[in-house]
Design a protein around this motif. Structure first.
Motif, PDB file in Angstrom:
ATOM      1  N   LEU A  16       4.994  42.221  -3.926  1.00 14.90           N
ATOM      2  CA  LEU A  16       5.290  42.089  -5.354  1.00 14.90           C
ATOM      3  C   LEU A  16       6.489  42.949  -5.748  1.00 14.90           C
ATOM      4  O   LEU A  16       7.339  42.528  -6.533  1.00 14.90           O
ATOM      5  CB  LEU A  16       4.061  42.463  -6.184  1.00 14.90           C
ATOM      6  N   GLU A  17       6.564  44.155  -5.195  1.00  8.80           N
ATOM      7  CA  GLU A  17       7.698  45.039  -5.482  1.00  8.80           C
ATOM      8  C   GLU A  17       8.994  44.443  -4.942  1.00  8.80           C
ATOM      9  O   GLU A  17      10.031  44.470  -5.607  1.00  8.80           O
ATOM     10  CB  GLU A  17       7.445  46.431  -4.878  1.00  8.80           C
ATOM     11  N   ALA A  18       8.939  43.889  -3.728  1.00  8.89           N
ATOM     12  CA  ALA A  18      10.126  43.249  -3.149  1.00  8.89           C
ATOM     13  C   ALA A  18      10.557  42.061  -4.008  1.00  8.89           C
ATOM     14  O   ALA A  18      11.756  41.855  -4.237  1.00  8.89           O
ATOM     15  CB  ALA A  18       9.834  42.802  -1.717  1.00  8.89           C
ATOM     16  N   ASP A  19       9.597  41.300  -4.495  1.00 15.28           N
ATOM     17  CA  ASP A  19       9.898  40.156  -5.359  1.00 15.28           C
ATOM     18  C   ASP A  19      10.546  40.625  -6.654  1.00 15.28           C
ATOM     19  O   ASP A  19      11.535  40.058  -7.115  1.00 15.28           O
ATOM     20  CB  ASP A  19       8.614  39.372  -5.649  1.00 15.28           C
ATOM     21  N   ARG A  20      10.010  41.704  -7.231  1.00 15.96           N
ATOM     22  CA  ARG A  20      10.560  42.251  -8.473  1.00 15.96           C
ATOM     23  C   ARG A  20      11.999  42.711  -8.256  1.00 15.96           C
ATOM     24  O   ARG A  20      12.893  42.411  -9.054  1.00 15.96           O
ATOM     25  CB  ARG A  20       9.706  43.416  -8.966  1.00 15.96           C
ATOM     26  N   ILE A  21      12.246  43.408  -7.159  1.00 15.26           N
ATOM     27  CA  ILE A  21      13.594  43.890  -6.865  1.00 15.26           C
ATOM     28  C   ILE A  21      14.531  42.713  -6.629  1.00 15.26           C
ATOM     29  O   ILE A  21      15.648  42.686  -7.139  1.00 15.26           O
ATOM     30  CB  ILE A  21      13.576  44.841  -5.655  1.00 15.26           C
ATOM     31  N   GLY A  22      14.083  41.732  -5.865  1.00 21.16           N
ATOM     32  CA  GLY A  22      14.905  40.564  -5.585  1.00 21.16           C
ATOM     33  C   GLY A  22      15.239  39.775  -6.831  1.00 21.16           C
ATOM     34  O   GLY A  22      16.343  39.248  -6.972  1.00 21.16           O
ATOM     35  N   ASN A  23      14.301  39.713  -7.770  1.00 18.81           N
ATOM     36  CA  ASN A  23      14.522  38.947  -8.999  1.00 18.81           C
ATOM     37  C   ASN A  23      15.598  39.561  -9.892  1.00 18.81           C
ATOM     38  O   ASN A  23      16.156  38.872 -10.742  1.00 18.81           O
ATOM     39  CB  ASN A  23      13.214  38.794  -9.783  1.00 18.81           C
ATOM     40  N   LYS A  24      15.912  40.845  -9.687  1.00 21.63           N
ATOM     41  CA  LYS A  24      16.956  41.474 -10.493  1.00 21.63           C
ATOM     42  C   LYS A  24      18.312  40.816 -10.257  1.00 21.63           C
ATOM     43  O   LYS A  24      19.196  40.889 -11.087  1.00 21.63           O
ATOM     44  CB  LYS A  24      17.076  42.970 -10.148  1.00 21.63           C
ATOM     45  N   TYR A  25      18.468  40.172  -9.103  1.00 25.44           N
ATOM     46  CA  TYR A  25      19.756  39.606  -8.725  1.00 25.44           C
ATOM     47  C   TYR A  25      19.862  38.108  -9.018  1.00 25.44           C
ATOM     48  O   TYR A  25      20.837  37.488  -8.644  1.00 25.44           O
ATOM     49  CB  TYR A  25      20.029  39.878  -7.240  1.00 25.44           C
ATOM     50  N   PHE A  26      18.849  37.542  -9.665  1.00 28.36           N
ATOM     51  CA  PHE A  26      18.858  36.117  -9.991  1.00 28.36           C
ATOM     52  C   PHE A  26      18.755  35.917 -11.491  1.00 28.36           C
ATOM     53  O   PHE A  26      18.149  36.719 -12.200  1.00 28.36           O
ATOM     54  CB  PHE A  26      17.677  35.402  -9.311  1.00 28.36           C
ATOM     55  N   ASN A  67      17.377  33.728 -14.839  1.00 26.46           N
ATOM     56  CA  ASN A  67      16.075  33.122 -15.146  1.00 26.46           C
ATOM     57  C   ASN A  67      15.998  31.691 -14.613  1.00 26.46           C
ATOM     58  O   ASN A  67      14.954  31.260 -14.125  1.00 26.46           O
ATOM     59  CB  ASN A  67      15.814  33.145 -16.650  1.00 26.46           C
ATOM     60  N   GLN A  68      17.104  30.952 -14.708  1.00 25.72           N
ATOM     61  CA  GLN A  68      17.129  29.571 -14.227  1.00 25.72           C
ATOM     62  C   GLN A  68      16.924  29.519 -12.714  1.00 25.72           C
ATOM     63  O   GLN A  68      16.167  28.686 -12.209  1.00 25.72           O
ATOM     64  CB  GLN A  68      18.453  28.895 -14.616  1.00 25.72           C
ATOM     65  N   GLU A  69      17.581  30.434 -11.984  1.00 25.90           N
ATOM     66  CA  GLU A  69      17.420  30.463 -10.524  1.00 25.90           C
ATOM     67  C   GLU A  69      15.980  30.803 -10.133  1.00 25.90           C
ATOM     68  O   GLU A  69      15.435  30.222  -9.196  1.00 25.90           O
ATOM     69  CB  GLU A  69      18.387  31.480  -9.915  1.00 25.90           C
ATOM     70  N   ILE A  70      15.373  31.704 -10.872  1.00 24.98           N
ATOM     71  CA  ILE A  70      13.977  32.077 -10.597  1.00 24.98           C
ATOM     72  C   ILE A  70      13.060  30.893 -10.858  1.00 24.98           C
ATOM     73  O   ILE A  70      12.179  30.582 -10.049  1.00 24.98           O
ATOM     74  CB  ILE A  70      13.570  33.301 -11.445  1.00 24.98           C
ATOM     75  N   GLN A  71      13.272  30.178 -11.979  1.00 23.70           N
ATOM     76  CA  GLN A  71      12.453  29.002 -12.299  1.00 23.70           C
ATOM     77  C   GLN A  71      12.620  27.921 -11.235  1.00 23.70           C
ATOM     78  O   GLN A  71      11.640  27.296 -10.821  1.00 23.70           O
ATOM     79  CB  GLN A  71      12.818  28.440 -13.665  1.00 23.70           C
ATOM     80  N   ASP A  72      13.865  27.686 -10.810  1.00 25.73           N
ATOM     81  CA  ASP A  72      14.119  26.682  -9.768  1.00 25.73           C
ATOM     82  C   ASP A  72      13.379  27.038  -8.484  1.00 25.73           C
ATOM     83  O   ASP A  72      12.758  26.186  -7.856  1.00 25.73           O
ATOM     84  CB  ASP A  72      15.621  26.556  -9.483  1.00 25.73           C
ATOM     85  N   PHE A  73      13.441  28.315  -8.109  1.00 24.55           N
ATOM     86  CA  PHE A  73      12.755  28.756  -6.898  1.00 24.55           C
ATOM     87  C   PHE A  73      11.254  28.537  -7.010  1.00 24.55           C
ATOM     88  O   PHE A  73      10.617  28.018  -6.086  1.00 24.55           O
ATOM     89  CB  PHE A  73      13.043  30.237  -6.614  1.00 24.55           C
ATOM     90  N   HIS A  74      10.681  28.920  -8.155  1.00 22.00           N
ATOM     91  CA  HIS A  74       9.230  28.772  -8.330  1.00 22.00           C
ATOM     92  C   HIS A  74       8.797  27.309  -8.325  1.00 22.00           C
ATOM     93  O   HIS A  74       7.749  26.979  -7.778  1.00 22.00           O
ATOM     94  CB  HIS A  74       8.763  29.478  -9.608  1.00 22.00           C
ATOM     95  N   SER A  75       9.604  26.418  -8.896  1.00 22.20           N
ATOM     96  CA  SER A  75       9.212  25.007  -8.880  1.00 22.20           C
ATOM     97  C   SER A  75       9.334  24.429  -7.460  1.00 22.20           C
ATOM     98  O   SER A  75       8.485  23.638  -7.042  1.00 22.20           O
ATOM     99  CB  SER A  75      10.019  24.194  -9.883  1.00 22.20           C
ATOM    100  N   LYS A  76      10.359  24.840  -6.698  1.00 27.72           N
ATOM    101  CA  LYS A  76      10.476  24.393  -5.304  1.00 27.72           C
ATOM    102  C   LYS A  76       9.302  24.923  -4.475  1.00 27.72           C
ATOM    103  O   LYS A  76       8.741  24.200  -3.646  1.00 27.72           O
ATOM    104  CB  LYS A  76      11.789  24.875  -4.683  1.00 27.72           C
ATOM    105  N   LEU A  77       8.940  26.186  -4.708  1.00 23.61           N
ATOM    106  CA  LEU A  77       7.823  26.788  -3.981  1.00 23.61           C
ATOM    107  C   LEU A  77       6.522  26.057  -4.301  1.00 23.61           C
ATOM    108  O   LEU A  77       5.739  25.738  -3.395  1.00 23.61           O
ATOM    109  CB  LEU A  77       7.704  28.270  -4.330  1.00 23.61           C
ATOM    110  N   ALA A  78       6.288  25.760  -5.575  1.00 25.12           N
ATOM    111  CA  ALA A  78       5.063  25.049  -5.974  1.00 25.12           C
ATOM    112  C   ALA A  78       5.006  23.668  -5.320  1.00 25.12           C
ATOM    113  O   ALA A  78       3.944  23.232  -4.859  1.00 25.12           O
ATOM    114  CB  ALA A  78       5.001  24.931  -7.491  1.00 25.12           C
ATOM    115  N   LYS A  79       6.145  22.990  -5.265  1.00 23.54           N
ATOM    116  CA  LYS A  79       6.200  21.656  -4.643  1.00 23.54           C
ATOM    117  C   LYS A  79       5.839  21.756  -3.157  1.00 23.54           C
ATOM    118  O   LYS A  79       5.042  20.968  -2.648  1.00 23.54           O
ATOM    119  CB  LYS A  79       7.598  21.059  -4.824  1.00 23.54           C
TER     120      LYS A  79
END
Length: 150
Positions: A80-90, A92-104
């Protein structure tokens, strides 16, 4: 009549702290470090005197303390910490795109698993009070239920 303007020097601050406050903070937090880290700071020229030095020391001590906190985290918390740190560099749209691809992808994997391991049994749990299963020593808070497979 001569007007003398007295200019008050604007006090420098770093993260809302004055020079002296940072020095005190550094001294307190440095005491929390292990001996190896203290020696490393000394050998690498970190000092608690001079504006730039004080700030650099503050940041390095914080890095050491953060690493120590990470050692105490569970594997899930580390992810979770790694995800939080990684999300600082993306964005909101990139994060949403990633989450929808992951869910698929997760759904596609679940469908594949269901194809290979179909769950053909239906389980019904009867919580009715007039259940045929009665225990001799049933306590007041104990519930009795019957499971039937079809």
């Amino acid at each position: 009549m001569t007007n003398f303007m007295h200019h008050q020097k604007q006090k420098k601050t770093f993260q809302g702290m004055s020079y002296r406050q940072i020095q005190c903070n550094n001294s307190e937090k440095k005491n929390k470090l292990n001996t190896h880290d203290k020696i490393w700071l000394k050998n690498n020229g970190y000092k608690n005197i001079g504006w730039d030095n004080v700030i650099n020391l503050y940041q390095k001590i914080q890095d050491f303390l953060d690493k120590g906190e990470l050692k105490e985290l569970t594997l899930e918390e580390l992810f979770l910490e790694a995800d939080r740190i990684g999300n600082k560099y993306f964005s909101n749209q990139e994060i949403q795109d990633f989450h929808s691809k992951l869910a698929k992808e997760v759904n596609e994997i679940a469908e594949e698993i269901d194809k290979h391991f179909p769950d053909t049994e239906i389980e019904i749990i009867d919580f009715s009070s007039n259940n045929q299963l009665k225990r001799k020593h049933k306590t007041k808070n104990q519930k009795i239920y019957k499971t039937s497979k079809i």
